[in-house]
Write an enzyme that holds these catalytic residues in place. Structure first.
Site, PDB file in Angstrom:
ATOM      1  N   CYS A   1      -1.974  -0.797   7.339  1.00  0.00           N
ATOM      2  CA  CYS A   1      -1.218   0.456   7.263  1.00  0.00           C
ATOM      3  C   CYS A   1      -1.286   1.209   8.588  1.00  0.00           C
ATOM      4  CB  CYS A   1      -1.737   1.313   6.122  1.00  0.00           C
ATOM      5  SG  CYS A   1      -1.310   0.600   4.525  1.00  0.00           S
TER       6      CYS A   1
ATOM      7  N   GLU B   1       0.895   3.824   1.906  1.00  0.00           N
ATOM      8  CA  GLU B   1       1.428   4.247   3.208  1.00  0.00           C
ATOM      9  C   GLU B   1       2.722   3.503   3.522  1.00  0.00           C
ATOM     10  OE1 GLU B   1      -1.624   3.279   2.398  1.00  0.00           O
ATOM     11  OE2 GLU B   1      -3.150   4.160   3.712  1.00  0.00           O
TER      12      GLU B   1
ATOM     13  N   HIS C   1       0.825  -1.200   0.000  1.00  0.00           N
ATOM     14  CA  HIS C   1       0.000   0.000   0.000  1.00  0.00           C
ATOM     15  C   HIS C   1       0.866   1.260   0.000  1.00  0.00           C
ATOM     16  CE1 HIS C   1      -3.980  -1.998   1.499  1.00  0.00           C
ATOM     17  NE2 HIS C   1      -3.609  -2.380   0.301  1.00  0.00           N
TER      18      HIS C   1
ATOM     19  N   CYS D   1      -5.895   1.411   5.770  1.00  0.00           N
ATOM     20  CA  CYS D   1      -6.420   0.136   6.243  1.00  0.00           C
ATOM     21  C   CYS D   1      -5.750  -0.243   7.564  1.00  0.00           C
ATOM     22  CB  CYS D   1      -6.192  -0.946   5.189  1.00  0.00           C
ATOM     23  SG  CYS D   1      -4.464  -1.452   5.045  1.00  0.00           S
TER      24      CYS D   1
HETATM   25 ZN   LIG Z   1      -3.239  -0.181   3.677  1.00  0.00          ZN
END
Ligand SMILES: [Zn+2]
Length: 250
Positions: free
Chosen positions: A183, A156, A154, A180
Site C-alpha cells: 500500500c 488503501e 487492502h 503495508c
Molecule cells: Zn496494504
C-alpha cells in the site's frame, strides 16, 4: 474600547463582520490599539494589533457565533462535543471497515483533499466481480493459495481506486492500520502526501519496515492519530429525540 476578531493563520476571518454586526463600528474607523483574538473557535489570547484590516475577509459561521457570544457575554448554546475533523475522517475509515467480510481484520481508509473533502473511501475486500464466497479468508494454510493474501485488496488500494476526483495528489489518507509496503507503493504512486494511522501493531514486521523506508524516501509524512475518545456511537434513534445527538461518548 476593545474590538475582537478571530484570526485563522493569515486570514482576518470575520473581523469586519463581527465588528459591524455586534458593535456597530465601521471598519474604516479602525486603527491601532485594538485587540485581536487568536485561534479559531476559542478565545484563547488577546493581543494588541494594528488593525489595518484586510478587506478580503471571509465569513465563517462558527467563528461569527463565538465572537458574537463573547461580545454579548452570552453563550450561543452551540454543541461543544461535535467531532473534530481528524476524528471525523478516522471515524469514516472505521465505519467503512465495518463493510469488510474479512473475519480476522477489518480495515478502512478515507482519503481527504486539502479542502477537507473526502475524495475516496475503501475497506479490505476481494476484487470487484470476484465472488467472495469462492475465495478463502484464512490467514494460514498449507498452500499459500488457500489463504486470503494472494487475493484480497487492502483498504488503501480500494480508497485510491474508488476516488471520486480526477486524482488524489496532495491528499491525506486516514487509515486504521499503518499501511503495508504494497500500500505504501500505491500511496506514493498516487501522489498522496500524508498518512494518518491509528494502530501500528505490526510495526516490527518486514512489511512495515519496508513501508516506512519507502515513505521516508518519498518524503511522505506519517503520523499516529491519538483519539480523544475511545468510541463514537451511532444511535439511529437519536434523530427522534429532542436536542442533543447522542452520538458521542467519551
Ligand atoms: Zn496494504
Amino acid at each position: 474600547m476593545q474590538l475582537y476578531c478571530f484570526i485563522a493563520k493569515d486570514e482576518f476571518t470575520i473581523f469586519l463582520y463581527c465588528i459591524r454586526e455586534s458593535v456597530g463600528i465601521e471598519p474604516s474607523s479602525l486603527d491601532s490599539g485594538h485587540f485581536i483574538v487568536t485561534t479559531r473557535g476559542k478565545f484563547l489570547q488577546l493581543l494588541p494589533v494594528d488593525c489595518r484590516v484586510s478587506t478580503t475577509c471571509r465569513t465563517m459561521e462558527e467563528d461569527k457565533e463565538a465572537v458574537s457570544a463573547h461580545l454579548n457575554g452570552v453563550s450561543t448554546g452551540k454543541r461543544e462535543d461535535y467531532l473534530e475533523w481528524p476524528e471525523y475522517f478516522m471515524a469514516v475509515a472505521f465505519l467503512s471497515a465495518q463493510r469488510s467480510k474479512d473475519p480476522s481484520s477489518q480495515v478502512g481508509a478515507c482519503i481527504v483533499n486539502q479542502e477537507k473533502k473526502i475524495v475516496g473511501i475503501g475497506y479490505n475486500g476481494m476484487p470487484n466481480g470476484c465472488d467472495d464466497d469462492l475465495l478463502p479468508w484464512c490467514r494460514s494454510a498449507e498452500d499459500h493459495l488457500d489463504t486470503k493474501y494472494p487475493y484480497v485488496c487492502h483498504a488503501e488500494m480500494n480508497a485510491i481506486m474508488n476516488k471520486n476526483s480526477a486524482d488524489v495528489k496532495g491528499c491525506a489518507i486516514y487509515v486504521a492500520l499503518f499501511p503495508c509496503n504494497e500500500c505504501a507503493k500505491l500511496i506514493i504512486q498516487a501522489g498522496l502526501k500524508e498518512v494518518i494511522y491509528l494502530s501500528d501493531k505490526y510495526h516490527n514486521t518486514p512489511g512495515m519496515i519496508a513501508s516506512r523506508r519507502l515513505l521516508d524516501l518519498a518524503g511522505i509524512q506519517y503520523r499516529q492519530f491519538v483519539p480523544k475518545r475511545t468510541q463514537i456511537v451511532i444511535d439511529f434513534n437519536s434523530i427522534n429525540k429532542f436536542g442533543k445527538l447522542n452520538n458521542t461518548t467519551e
